[in-house]
Design a protein around this motif. Structure first.
Motif, mmCIF file in Angstrom:
data_model
loop_
_atom_site.group_PDB
_atom_site.id
_atom_site.type_symbol
_atom_site.label_atom_id
_atom_site.label_comp_id
_atom_site.label_asym_id
_atom_site.label_seq_id
_atom_site.Cartn_x
_atom_site.Cartn_y
_atom_site.Cartn_z
ATOM 1 N N LEU A 42 28.162 34.519 -18.055
ATOM 2 C CA LEU A 42 28.461 35.575 -17.082
ATOM 3 C C LEU A 42 27.678 36.845 -17.409
ATOM 4 N N GLN A 43 27.628 37.217 -18.681
ATOM 5 C CA GLN A 43 26.841 38.386 -19.083
ATOM 6 C C GLN A 43 25.369 38.197 -18.732
ATOM 7 N N LEU A 44 24.857 37.017 -18.976
ATOM 8 C CA LEU A 44 23.454 36.738 -18.674
ATOM 9 C C LEU A 44 23.179 36.885 -17.182
ATOM 10 N N GLU A 45 24.068 36.378 -16.349
ATOM 11 C CA GLU A 45 23.879 36.496 -14.898
ATOM 12 C C GLU A 45 23.935 37.956 -14.457
ATOM 13 N N VAL A 77 12.270 44.510 -10.519
ATOM 14 C CA VAL A 77 13.346 45.059 -9.698
ATOM 15 C C VAL A 77 13.785 43.960 -8.720
ATOM 16 N N PRO A 78 15.030 43.536 -8.797
ATOM 17 C CA PRO A 78 15.485 42.482 -7.886
ATOM 18 C C PRO A 78 15.667 43.038 -6.472
ATOM 19 N N LEU A 79 14.974 42.444 -5.510
ATOM 20 C CA LEU A 79 15.090 42.877 -4.124
ATOM 21 C C LEU A 79 16.141 42.069 -3.366
ATOM 22 N N PHE A 80 16.176 40.796 -3.619
ATOM 23 C CA PHE A 80 17.122 39.923 -2.937
ATOM 24 C C PHE A 80 18.268 39.632 -3.896
ATOM 25 N N PHE A 81 19.217 40.534 -3.958
ATOM 26 C CA PHE A 81 20.267 40.460 -4.975
ATOM 27 C C PHE A 81 21.433 39.561 -4.580
ATOM 28 N N TRP A 82 21.503 39.100 -3.324
ATOM 29 C CA TRP A 82 22.662 38.286 -2.931
ATOM 30 C C TRP A 82 22.664 36.926 -3.629
ATOM 31 N N SER A 83 21.479 36.416 -3.983
ATOM 32 C CA SER A 83 21.472 35.156 -4.748
ATOM 33 C C SER A 83 22.019 35.399 -6.164
ATOM 34 N N ASN A 84 21.742 36.579 -6.713
ATOM 35 C CA ASN A 84 22.300 36.917 -8.027
ATOM 36 C C ASN A 84 23.806 37.113 -7.937
ATOM 37 N N LEU A 85 24.282 37.684 -6.826
ATOM 38 C CA LEU A 85 25.728 37.861 -6.654
ATOM 39 C C LEU A 85 26.437 36.515 -6.601
ATOM 40 N N ALA A 86 25.829 35.542 -5.957
ATOM 41 C CA ALA A 86 26.421 34.202 -5.910
ATOM 42 C C ALA A 86 26.455 33.569 -7.304
ATOM 43 N N ALA A 87 25.400 33.777 -8.091
ATOM 44 C CA ALA A 87 25.375 33.241 -9.455
ATOM 45 C C ALA A 87 26.435 33.926 -10.324
ATOM 46 N N ILE A 88 26.626 35.239 -10.129
ATOM 47 C CA ILE A 88 27.655 35.965 -10.885
ATOM 48 C C ILE A 88 29.046 35.466 -10.498
ATOM 49 N N LYS A 89 29.269 35.262 -9.213
ATOM 50 C CA LYS A 89 30.569 34.759 -8.757
ATOM 51 C C LYS A 89 30.831 33.369 -9.338
ATOM 52 N N ALA A 91 29.588 32.176 -12.123
ATOM 53 C CA ALA A 91 29.831 32.335 -13.558
ATOM 54 C C ALA A 91 31.251 32.849 -13.818
ATOM 55 N N ARG A 92 31.753 33.754 -12.959
ATOM 56 C CA ARG A 92 33.141 34.235 -13.104
ATOM 57 C C ARG A 92 34.141 33.093 -12.923
ATOM 58 N N LEU A 93 33.894 32.248 -11.925
ATOM 59 C CA LEU A 93 34.769 31.101 -11.709
ATOM 60 C C LEU A 93 34.712 30.134 -12.900
ATOM 61 N N ASN A 94 33.536 30.013 -13.473
ATOM 62 C CA ASN A 94 33.393 29.157 -14.649
ATOM 63 C C ASN A 94 34.159 29.727 -15.838
ATOM 64 N N VAL A 95 34.165 31.056 -15.985
ATOM 65 C CA VAL A 95 34.937 31.702 -17.056
ATOM 66 C C VAL A 95 36.429 31.442 -16.856
ATOM 67 N N GLU A 96 36.915 31.595 -15.626
ATOM 68 C CA GLU A 96 38.330 31.334 -15.340
ATOM 69 C C GLU A 96 38.676 29.879 -15.633
ATOM 70 N N ARG A 97 37.799 28.969 -15.219
ATOM 71 C CA ARG A 97 38.043 27.548 -15.465
ATOM 72 C C ARG A 97 38.102 27.255 -16.959
ATOM 73 N N SER A 98 37.194 27.857 -17.716
ATOM 74 C CA SER A 98 37.190 27.604 -19.161
ATOM 75 C C SER A 98 38.429 28.202 -19.830
ATOM 76 N N HIS A 99 38.930 29.336 -19.316
ATOM 77 C CA HIS A 99 40.174 29.906 -19.854
ATOM 78 C C HIS A 99 41.354 28.975 -19.582
ATOM 79 N N TYR A 100 41.434 28.442 -18.373
ATOM 80 C CA TYR A 100 42.516 27.501 -18.049
ATOM 81 C C TYR A 100 42.403 26.227 -18.886
#
Length: 193
Positions: A42-45, A77-89, A91-100
């Protein structure tokens, strides 16, 4: 007395068994490591979305070219940041899954460890019963039956019946030894030893 010698191979103290904790097992450590890996992902993303500097080195020129190596540098400089937002989302879901998964693993390990400790305590008490009560009584029965048969006080059928009971007690004791060793092996397996 003959089955009594079998148990002397493996004896684990009560203190070693009851100290066993689910957090000290390799499975718990692996699940905990998976949580840390997903958090670092998640930090990397998040860092990929931030601007940054690039520095590169390129050497594709032939020997006859006057320019041997080339350097590349620049600002990213990232111009098309929505693909990065999807990767961050993701990664967040993956963090939640790993916590569960971590919580589920910890709960399962604690349950298995408690059950294994209970099995060990039952097997230990069964062994103590056989060693302190059943085997000495069985030896006395065998001795008394042999003496009574030799003196003619009981029939051959009664003597065989008594010997059958003593052998049944010995087999039950060996079954208790097997269950004890199985419970010890299960505890050692869960502890990662």
């Amino acid at each position: 007395d003959y089955p009594h010698d079998v148990v002397q191979q493996v004896k684990i103290t009560t203190q070693e068994i009851l100290i066993a904790d689910a957090t000290s097992t390799p499975y718990h450590g692996f699940a905990e490591q998976q949580v840390r890996v997903s958090e670092k992902q998640l930090q990397l993303e998040k860092w990929r979305m931030a601007p940054g500097f690039t520095l590169g080195y390129l050497n594709q020129a032939g020997n006859s070219t006057p320019m041997d190596m080339r350097l590349r540098y620049g600002i990213r400089v990232p111009l098309f940041f929505w693909s990065n937002l999807a990767a961050i989302k993701s990664a967040r879901l993956n963090v939640e899954r790993s916590h569960y998964t971590f919580q589920n693993t910890a709960l399962e390990l604690q349950t298995e460890l408690s059950a294994a400790q209970s099995n060990w305590q039952q097997a230990t008490s069964a062994l103590q019963y056989y060693e302190q009560n059943a085997l000495p009584q069985s030896a006395e029965l065998r001795k008394a039956s042999t003496i009574s048969f030799n003196t003619g006080d009981i029939s051959q059928f009664q003597h065989l019946y008594n010997l059958n009971k003593t052998h049944h007690t010995a087999l039950s004791y060996l079954q208790a030894v097997k269950e004890y060793h199985y419970s010890v092996a299960q505890l050692l397996y869960l502890k990662g030893e």
